[in-house]
Design a protein around this motif. Structure first.
Motif, short mmCIF file in Angstrom:
data_model
loop_
_atom_site.label_atom_id
_atom_site.label_comp_id
_atom_site.label_asym_id
_atom_site.label_seq_id
_atom_site.Cartn_x
_atom_site.Cartn_y
_atom_site.Cartn_z
N ASP A 191 0.85 -1.18 0.00
CA ASP A 191 0.00 0.00 0.00
C ASP A 191 0.89 1.24 0.00
O ASP A 191 1.95 1.25 0.63
CB ASP A 191 -0.88 0.01 1.25
CG ASP A 191 -1.83 1.20 1.32
OD1 ASP A 191 -2.99 1.03 0.93
OD2 ASP A 191 -1.41 2.29 1.74
N PHE A 193 -0.81 4.63 -0.02
CA PHE A 193 -1.91 5.57 -0.14
C PHE A 193 -1.47 7.02 0.08
O PHE A 193 -1.84 7.91 -0.67
CB PHE A 193 -3.02 5.20 0.87
CG PHE A 193 -4.28 5.99 0.67
CD1 PHE A 193 -5.24 5.55 -0.22
CD2 PHE A 193 -4.52 7.16 1.37
CE1 PHE A 193 -6.42 6.27 -0.41
CE2 PHE A 193 -5.69 7.90 1.19
CZ PHE A 193 -6.64 7.44 0.29
N SER A 216 -2.53 3.59 4.19
CA SER A 216 -3.85 3.88 4.74
C SER A 216 -4.07 3.05 6.01
O SER A 216 -3.28 2.15 6.31
CB SER A 216 -4.93 3.56 3.71
OG SER A 216 -4.82 2.22 3.28
#
Length: 323
Positions: A191, A193, A216
């Motif tokens: 991830d 984000f 996130s």
């Protein structure tokens, strides 16, 4: 284009610099290499006119063209260039070309002027207030580039995207093999984000929370991770896990796993508690030479910098350099 995800070899963040420019009457050529995106404040004037966050030359009244010579902060193989004319609308150059050269040491303007330059981007059209992305096919290693604009005008940023290829003879026996400036790169992650994990590998201390990797918030039982390909296969000794600036969103724990060329995994650092806004250093477990390292954070959060100190395979580095 895909090459734009590769490191910017010319960036000031790597130590890139302008060696010489033909003219910088309205705005300094040094702006070309700033790592931050260009900005603009309309109707902001100084004694030479509207202030631009870029390089801008005066209007030519005689035949010719303007140019700037750039020392790459991280020498390497160029895959593409971005000639960014952001905010230059009625004053951008209609055409540009890029040449490159490899020279040892620290050549000055006279040595560079006499060098045998290779054209890596022929004279090509530019659009105003735009990213002008052009791939480069030449796969030789270069240390300097020369941007020529026809005939004059303004360019906000020059990005020279490619693979870092360091000179092994200029590296210490033990160094940070996870450093982007030596050729390490992120190849996969769970991830990104809020921030790309490649930022963890950049030189220097993180400036703020935006200058790092941040995921996130997880709402499941899994954890976030990132996989780094080292600058060269190496026997690792120490790791720096820096959570600076991450106060309410630092990971609770972290672990490191080394992976060798045969894809065997070795525990380098077991799951270990981290503190917010803190540089941590850990001695790593002994393991064979590894080519990749996986950083697991639990369960999620942000990391400012990742450093992996080890003894690299010099033969691998020399082979990349063609020696």
């Amino acid at each position: 284009m895909e090459f734009s995800a590769l490191p910017d070899l010319a960036s000031r963040a790597f130590g890139g610099g302008v060696v010489h420019s033909s003219d910088e009457f309205f705005a300094a050529a040094d702006h070309l290499l700033l790592p931050d995106p260009p900005g603009h404040a309309p109707r902001t004037f100084d004694h030479r006119g509207q202030v631009y966050d870029g390089w801008e030359t005066r209007r030519r009244r005689v035949p010719g063209h303007d140019f700037v010579v750039v020392r790459l902060g991280a020498p390497g193989i160029v895959h593409g260039v971005d000639i960014d004319t952001a905010f230059f609308t009625g004053n951008y150059p209609p055409f540009a070309s890029v040449e490159a050269v490899e020279l040892p040491g620290h050549p000055g303007p006279d040595e560079l002027a006499a060098a045998d330059w290779v054209e890596i981007l022929p004279r090509s059209p530019l659009k105003g207030d735009s990213h002008n992305l052009y791939p480069v096919a030449d796969r030789r290693r270069f240390t300097h580039v020369r941007l020529t604009i026809f005939p004059d005008g303004g360019v906000a940023r020059l990005r020279v995207h490619g693979e870092v290829v360091p000179d092994p003879e200029l590296l210490p026996k033990v160094f940070d093999v996870a450093a982007a400036e030596y050729g390490a790169t992120v190849v996969d992650c769970s991830d990104m984000f809020y921030g790309h994990p490649q930022r963890m590998l950049m030189p220097g201390l993180a400036r703020d929370m935006g200058d790092g990797w941040e995921t996130s918030r997880r709402r499941d039982d899994a954890n976030d991770w990132v996989l780094v390909r080292l600058a060269a296969p190496a026997v690792l000794r120490f790791a720096d896990l820096d959570t600076s600036h991450f106060k309410g969103n630092a990971p609770g724990w972290a672990a490191l796993t080394g992976i060798d060329a045969g894809e065997r995994a070795f525990e380098l650092l077991p799951r270990t508690a981290l503190r917010p806004d803190t540089p941590h250093r850990f001695r790593l477990a002994k393991s064979p030479e590894v080519t990749h390292v996986r950083l697991d954070i639990f369960p999620d959060g942000g990391m400012a910098r990742l450093r992996l100190l080890g003894r690299a395979d010099r033969g691998f580095l020399r082979k990349r350099l063609g020696r």
